[in-house]
Write a protein that holds these residues in place. Structure first.
Motif, mmCIF file in Angstrom:
data_model
loop_
_atom_site.group_PDB
_atom_site.id
_atom_site.type_symbol
_atom_site.label_atom_id
_atom_site.label_comp_id
_atom_site.label_asym_id
_atom_site.label_seq_id
_atom_site.Cartn_x
_atom_site.Cartn_y
_atom_site.Cartn_z
ATOM 1 N N HIS A 1 -12.894 7.253 -42.220
ATOM 2 C CA HIS A 1 -14.120 7.477 -41.324
ATOM 3 C C HIS A 1 -14.304 6.071 -40.461
ATOM 4 N N ILE A 2 -14.564 6.132 -39.267
ATOM 5 C CA ILE A 2 -14.852 4.576 -38.614
ATOM 6 C C ILE A 2 -16.380 4.629 -38.332
ATOM 7 N N THR A 3 -16.944 3.612 -38.802
ATOM 8 C CA THR A 3 -18.195 3.199 -38.599
ATOM 9 C C THR A 3 -18.443 2.049 -37.800
ATOM 10 N N ILE A 4 -19.075 2.046 -36.564
ATOM 11 C CA ILE A 4 -19.449 0.986 -35.753
ATOM 12 C C ILE A 4 -21.000 0.732 -35.631
ATOM 13 N N THR A 5 -21.317 -0.624 -35.907
ATOM 14 C CA THR A 5 -22.731 -0.919 -35.609
ATOM 15 C C THR A 5 -22.939 -2.010 -34.790
ATOM 16 N N THR A 6 -23.383 -1.823 -33.803
ATOM 17 C CA THR A 6 -23.678 -3.360 -32.951
ATOM 18 C C THR A 6 -24.722 -2.841 -31.891
ATOM 19 N N PRO A 7 -25.521 -3.865 -31.260
ATOM 20 C CA PRO A 7 -26.531 -3.375 -30.416
ATOM 21 C C PRO A 7 -25.696 -3.101 -28.878
ATOM 22 N N ASN A 8 -24.549 -3.524 -28.583
ATOM 23 C CA ASN A 8 -23.866 -3.316 -27.356
ATOM 24 C C ASN A 8 -22.332 -3.199 -27.825
ATOM 25 N N LEU A 9 -22.069 -1.866 -27.277
ATOM 26 C CA LEU A 9 -20.676 -1.244 -27.614
ATOM 27 C C LEU A 9 -19.986 -1.112 -26.071
ATOM 28 N N SER A 10 -19.055 -1.867 -25.945
ATOM 29 C CA SER A 10 -18.259 -1.320 -24.514
ATOM 30 C C SER A 10 -17.044 -0.979 -24.838
ATOM 31 N N VAL A 11 -16.295 0.217 -24.063
ATOM 32 C CA VAL A 11 -15.158 0.722 -24.589
ATOM 33 C C VAL A 11 -14.694 0.996 -23.091
ATOM 34 N N ASN A 12 -13.740 0.355 -22.401
ATOM 35 C CA ASN A 12 -13.328 0.363 -21.023
ATOM 36 C C ASN A 12 -11.830 0.087 -21.013
ATOM 37 N N GLN A 13 -11.346 0.125 -19.629
ATOM 38 C CA GLN A 13 -9.846 -0.047 -19.318
ATOM 39 C C GLN A 13 -9.026 0.760 -20.289
ATOM 40 N N ALA B 1 -9.472 15.068 -40.261
ATOM 41 C CA ALA B 1 -9.748 13.832 -39.673
ATOM 42 C C ALA B 1 -11.147 13.183 -40.076
ATOM 43 N N GLY B 2 -11.331 11.835 -40.040
ATOM 44 C CA GLY B 2 -12.529 11.224 -40.326
ATOM 45 C C GLY B 2 -13.526 11.529 -39.500
ATOM 46 N N ALA B 3 -14.785 11.055 -39.746
ATOM 47 C CA ALA B 3 -15.814 11.035 -38.938
ATOM 48 C C ALA B 3 -15.943 9.725 -38.192
ATOM 49 N N VAL B 4 -16.304 9.761 -36.682
ATOM 50 C CA VAL B 4 -16.882 8.597 -36.191
ATOM 51 C C VAL B 4 -18.339 8.438 -35.938
ATOM 52 N N THR B 5 -18.775 7.272 -36.451
ATOM 53 C CA THR B 5 -20.125 7.121 -36.415
ATOM 54 C C THR B 5 -20.575 5.741 -35.753
ATOM 55 N N ILE B 6 -21.533 5.861 -34.725
ATOM 56 C CA ILE B 6 -21.926 4.726 -34.017
ATOM 57 C C ILE B 6 -23.360 4.650 -33.915
ATOM 58 N N ALA B 7 -23.797 3.280 -34.147
ATOM 59 C CA ALA B 7 -25.228 3.101 -34.029
ATOM 60 C C ALA B 7 -25.289 1.703 -33.138
ATOM 61 N N GLY B 8 -26.258 1.837 -32.100
ATOM 62 C CA GLY B 8 -26.274 0.682 -31.242
ATOM 63 C C GLY B 8 -27.441 0.963 -30.360
ATOM 64 N N GLU B 9 -27.691 -0.131 -29.418
ATOM 65 C CA GLU B 9 -28.979 0.174 -28.392
ATOM 66 C C GLU B 9 -28.035 0.660 -27.150
ATOM 67 N N SER B 10 -26.975 -0.094 -26.667
ATOM 68 C CA SER B 10 -26.376 -0.126 -25.420
ATOM 69 C C SER B 10 -25.015 0.544 -25.687
ATOM 70 N N PHE B 11 -24.440 1.537 -24.842
ATOM 71 C CA PHE B 11 -23.042 1.876 -24.777
ATOM 72 C C PHE B 11 -22.477 1.992 -23.509
ATOM 73 N N SER B 12 -21.379 1.447 -23.002
ATOM 74 C CA SER B 12 -20.831 1.600 -21.537
ATOM 75 C C SER B 12 -19.472 1.904 -22.001
ATOM 76 N N SER B 13 -19.165 2.757 -21.065
ATOM 77 C CA SER B 13 -17.707 3.369 -21.084
ATOM 78 C C SER B 13 -17.264 3.744 -19.712
ATOM 79 N N GLY B 14 -16.412 2.979 -19.008
ATOM 80 C CA GLY B 14 -15.929 3.310 -17.833
ATOM 81 C C GLY B 14 -14.716 4.105 -17.848
ATOM 82 N N THR B 15 -13.535 3.847 -18.402
ATOM 83 C CA THR B 15 -12.459 4.582 -18.819
ATOM 84 C C THR B 15 -12.092 4.656 -20.032
ATOM 85 N N GLY B 16 -12.857 4.513 -21.049
ATOM 86 C CA GLY B 16 -12.721 4.536 -22.363
ATOM 87 C C GLY B 16 -13.202 5.893 -23.120
#
Length: 288
Positions: free
Chosen positions: A214-226, A240-255
């Motif tokens: 499993h993938i666990t991501i905890t952050t106020p601001n996550l950016s996945v780009n380029q 397959a494992g689970a993907v779990t994300i906790a945060g306040e802001s997520f930006s993804s241009g080409t991610g």
């Protein structure tokens, strides 16, 4: 090169490098291994790096077991950690890796603050094809050990220029039915995580019947780009494992954030702290 190894029933010794100011390792290797395949095989020793600043360049820090003994854990306790590879063709290009190819469990890899458990590193940066990996590689018909987990606790975490954090389960013996599970990945940053042209993945490959981590991501601001990727996947019978994300802001241009499989379930969920009711479950999540 610094090596700690056991080939019998006794445990290997630890490798500990402690410094008041900084640790810089270039074109070198630190390794701990358990290489006995006897039933009473000893475990590998832990590797500990502790200093306000740690910089690893074109070097390898590795923990390995090939038998029933467990691999040693790898712990990096820092304020600032920089992993970089300036020569990707070099066999010593930067890797922190924990591997099991036998019944023993793989070692855990942890990056945290200089005071140890419960503390956060300030800045953790992976760049230039550097990688942190945990793998279970079954190929002898006897390997059922689970891979170790990867955890990073920091204020800021940055992956750029094809850096990788990955766990995997592989099995080159088609008739073997008890593959080890891939390790889990936990990334926690109190300010921000950047994944740019880089990868955070857990996979089940080849003939493995083990499950992905499993993938666990905890952050106020996550950016996945380029072209950055956060992904769990399977090309075998293991889930397959689970993907779990906790945060306040997520930006993804080409991610992309995705969980996918040829024969198994996959799950992606995201909880944004500013919108606690917005929980999405899907096979592929791509936001902008």
């Amino acid at each position: 090169q610094i090596t700690s190894r056991t080939t019998g029933a006794g445990n290997a010794g630890s490798i500990e490098i402690l410094a008041q100011n900084s640790i810089a390792i270039t074109n070198s290797s630190l390794s701990s291994s358990s290489q006995s395949q006897q039933a009473d095989a000893g475990s590998g020793g832990p590797i500990i790096l502790q200093a306000p600043s740690v910089e690893l360049t074109d070097s390898t820090v590795s923990s390995l077991t090939v038998g029933s003994g467990n691999a040693g854990n790898i712990s990096v306790r820092v304020n600032t950690l920089n992993l970089s590879s300036v020569d990707p063709e070099d066999l010593k290009s930067l890797k922190i890796t924990a591997t099991t190819s036998g019944p023993g469990h793989g070692g855990d890899i942890s990056i945290l603050g200089i005071t140890g458990s419960g503390s956060r590193a300030h800045d953790v940066t992976l760049s230039g094809l550097s990688s942190i990996r945990s793998e279970t590689l079954n190929g002898t018909g006897t390997g059922i050990g689970a891979a170790g987990n990867i955890s990073i606790d920091s204020i800021r975490l940055s992956l750029t220029t094809e850096a990788k954090i990955t766990t995997s389960s592989r099995d080159s013996t088609p008739s073997f039915t008890h593959s080890g599970n891939a390790g889990n990945i936990s990334l926690s940053a109190s300010e921000a995580i950047l994944v740019s042209n880089s990868f955070v993945t857990s996979s089940v490959r080849e003939n493995s019947t083990g499950n992905g981590g499993h993938i666990t991501i905890t952050t106020p601001n996550l950016s996945v780009n380029q072209g950055g990727l956060i992904s769990t996947g399977t090309t075998s019978s293991g889930n397959a494992g689970a993907v779990t994300i906790a945060g306040e802001s997520f930006s993804s241009g080409t991610g992309t954030i995705t969980a996918s499989g040829t024969a198994a379930w996959a799950w992606v969920s995201s909880t944004w702290l500013s919108r606690p009711a917005a929980v999405r479950s899907c096979v592929s999540l791509r936001c902008s």
